[in-house]
Enzyme design. Structure first.
Site, PDB file in Angstrom:
ATOM      1  N   GLY A 162       0.821  -1.205   0.000  1.00  0.00           N
ATOM      2  CA  GLY A 162       0.000   0.000   0.000  1.00  0.00           C
ATOM      3  C   GLY A 162       0.853   1.252   0.000  1.00  0.00           C
ATOM      4  O   GLY A 162       2.084   1.192   0.063  1.00  0.00           O
ATOM      5  N   SER A 163       0.198   2.402  -0.063  1.00  0.00           N
ATOM      6  CA  SER A 163       0.948   3.656  -0.200  1.00  0.00           C
ATOM      7  C   SER A 163       1.770   3.981   1.053  1.00  0.00           C
ATOM      8  O   SER A 163       2.883   4.512   0.940  1.00  0.00           O
ATOM      9  CB  SER A 163      -0.016   4.807  -0.520  1.00  0.00           C
ATOM     10  OG  SER A 163      -0.977   4.958   0.507  1.00  0.00           O
ATOM     11  N   THR A 164       1.265   3.671   2.232  1.00  0.00           N
ATOM     12  CA  THR A 164       2.021   3.959   3.454  1.00  0.00           C
ATOM     13  C   THR A 164       3.201   2.997   3.575  1.00  0.00           C
ATOM     14  O   THR A 164       4.319   3.416   3.923  1.00  0.00           O
ATOM     15  CB  THR A 164       1.103   3.857   4.697  1.00  0.00           C
ATOM     16  OG1 THR A 164      -0.161   4.454   4.395  1.00  0.00           O
ATOM     17  CG2 THR A 164       1.724   4.565   5.889  1.00  0.00           C
ATOM     18  N   ASP A 203      -6.633  -0.188   6.277  1.00  0.00           N
ATOM     19  CA  ASP A 203      -7.720   0.624   5.725  1.00  0.00           C
ATOM     20  C   ASP A 203      -8.570   1.216   6.843  1.00  0.00           C
ATOM     21  O   ASP A 203      -9.092   2.317   6.712  1.00  0.00           O
ATOM     22  CB  ASP A 203      -8.572  -0.236   4.788  1.00  0.00           C
ATOM     23  CG  ASP A 203      -7.753  -0.707   3.603  1.00  0.00           C
ATOM     24  OD1 ASP A 203      -7.224   0.145   2.873  1.00  0.00           O
ATOM     25  OD2 ASP A 203      -7.598  -1.930   3.431  1.00  0.00           O
ATOM     26  N   GLU A 207      -0.514 -10.652   3.244  1.00  0.00           N
ATOM     27  CA  GLU A 207      -0.335  -9.818   4.445  1.00  0.00           C
ATOM     28  C   GLU A 207      -0.668 -10.631   5.698  1.00  0.00           C
ATOM     29  O   GLU A 207       0.047 -10.572   6.701  1.00  0.00           O
ATOM     30  CB  GLU A 207      -1.230  -8.584   4.367  1.00  0.00           C
ATOM     31  CG  GLU A 207      -0.789  -7.600   3.290  1.00  0.00           C
ATOM     32  CD  GLU A 207      -1.743  -6.446   3.066  1.00  0.00           C
ATOM     33  OE1 GLU A 207      -1.328  -5.472   2.439  1.00  0.00           O
ATOM     34  OE2 GLU A 207      -2.905  -6.516   3.505  1.00  0.00           O
ATOM     35  N   GLY A 210      -6.712  -4.931   3.034  1.00  0.00           N
ATOM     36  CA  GLY A 210      -7.020  -5.550   1.752  1.00  0.00           C
ATOM     37  C   GLY A 210      -7.506  -4.574   0.700  1.00  0.00           C
ATOM     38  O   GLY A 210      -7.859  -4.988  -0.404  1.00  0.00           O
ATOM     39  N   GLY A 211      -7.496  -3.278   1.040  1.00  0.00           N
ATOM     40  CA  GLY A 211      -7.891  -2.284   0.045  1.00  0.00           C
ATOM     41  C   GLY A 211      -7.038  -2.383  -1.215  1.00  0.00           C
ATOM     42  O   GLY A 211      -7.506  -2.133  -2.319  1.00  0.00           O
ATOM     43  N   GLY A 266       0.343  -1.100   6.622  1.00  0.00           N
ATOM     44  CA  GLY A 266      -0.727  -0.128   6.800  1.00  0.00           C
ATOM     45  C   GLY A 266      -2.056  -0.800   7.090  1.00  0.00           C
ATOM     46  O   GLY A 266      -2.128  -2.007   7.355  1.00  0.00           O
TER      47      GLY A 266
HETATM   48  C1  5RP Z   1      -3.287  -3.570   1.087  1.00  0.00           C
HETATM   49  C2  5RP Z   1      -3.573  -3.081   2.453  1.00  0.00           C
HETATM   50  C3  5RP Z   1      -3.069  -1.747   2.829  1.00  0.00           C
HETATM   51  O1  5RP Z   1      -2.353  -1.852   4.009  1.00  0.00           O
HETATM   52  C4  5RP Z   1      -4.222  -0.826   3.029  1.00  0.00           C
HETATM   53  O2  5RP Z   1      -5.007  -0.822   1.854  1.00  0.00           O
HETATM   54  C5  5RP Z   1      -3.762   0.589   3.361  1.00  0.00           C
HETATM   55  O3  5RP Z   1      -3.215   1.186   2.222  1.00  0.00           O
HETATM   56  P1  5RP Z   1      -2.712   2.670   2.228  1.00  0.00           P
HETATM   57  O4  5RP Z   1      -1.477   2.731   3.057  1.00  0.00           O
HETATM   58  O5  5RP Z   1      -2.449   2.941   0.754  1.00  0.00           O
HETATM   59  O6  5RP Z   1      -3.811   3.543   2.753  1.00  0.00           O
HETATM   60  O7  5RP Z   1      -4.201  -3.732   3.256  1.00  0.00           O
HETATM   61  O8  5RP Z   1      -3.875  -4.822   0.851  1.00  0.00           O
END
Ligand code: 5RP
Length: 220
Positions: A29-31, A84, A103, A95-96, A82
């Site tokens: 994810g982005s973080t 959601d 994970e 899982g976003g 990270g």
């Molecule tokens: C990916 C995830 C990410 O941790 C979750 O979607 C958060 O993402 P972001 O840091 O971009 O907000 O679970 O499957």
């Protein structure tokens, strides 16, 4: 701090939890991406990293960090990822980005889960974010009916295939009063690979971005 500044701040704060000389688990994810970039100068001070997605593996490699096969690793002191949504009791929806299965596997091996999130992710109760459920494609309709029976409204994530070759149903409208109980209930539907509730193995520590700086929750 803006949301992006908060993500960068928690990513930097997580570096203090990296165990030198050991294997690190790294989420998606982005973080998590910001964390990987911040980790690059430490590449020579860890044994390597286990990635929770092919995208994370590629980013780790680009940053000079050795990517290890989980089957060759017997101990991961820390996993950084990270979320959601996350509650003050450190249960999460994840899982976003669609990487929930790997994970959950890496988190399950890790001794400590450090969650990094901007302040928008902290919620009083999980469920406003549609709950991702990874399913075996042939079971999609069966799993969807079972999720409707639980009160949810599942929607197929169109055009998306997970790293494991499966599909994702995003489930809106669930009342998640007991995240651990619902996680167990959805897990036992035939055809479910992984549900994006991380409550039975939640985070141990939350580094949360706020307009004023990084707040730390949990002490496990
Ligand atoms: C990916 C995830 C990410 O941790 C979750 O979607 C958060 O993402 P972001 O840091 O971009 O907000 O679970 O499957």
């Amino acid at each position: 701090m803006t949301q992006d500044e908060q993500k960068a701040a928690v990513a930097r704060a997580a570096l203090a939890h990296v165990v030198e000389g050991a294997v690190l688990g790294v989420g998606s994810g982005s973080t998590a991406n910001l964390f990987i970039d911040a980790l690059a100068p430490m590449a020579g001070r860890i044994r390597g990293a286990v990635a929770s997605s092919t995208a994370t593996a590629a980013r780790l490699a680009r940053n000079g960090i050795a990517v290890l096969d989980l089957n060759e690793v017997d101990d991961i002191p820390v996993y950084v990822d990270g979320a959601d949504e996350v509650t003050e009791t450190l249960a999460m929806i994840k899982g976003g980005g669609g990487a929930l299965t790997r994970e959950k596997i890496v988190a399950g091996v890790a001794r400590r889960f450090v969650c990094i999130a901007d302040g928008s992710k902290l919620v009083p109760a999980l469920g406003r974010f549609p709950l991702p459920v990874e399913v075996i494609p042939m079971a999609r309709a069966h799993v969807a009916r079972a999720l409707v029976a639980l009160g949810g409204t599942p929607r197929l994530r169109a055009g998306f295939v997970t790293d494991n070759g499966n599909q994702i149903l995003d489930v809106a409208g669930l009342v998640i009063a007991d995240p651990a109980a619902l996680e167990a209930e959805i897990n036992q539907i035939a055809g479910v690979v992984t549900v994006g509730l991380f409550a039975r193995r939640g985070a141990d520590l939350l580094l949360l971005g706020t307009p004023d700086g990084v707040r730390t929750l949990g002490a496990r």
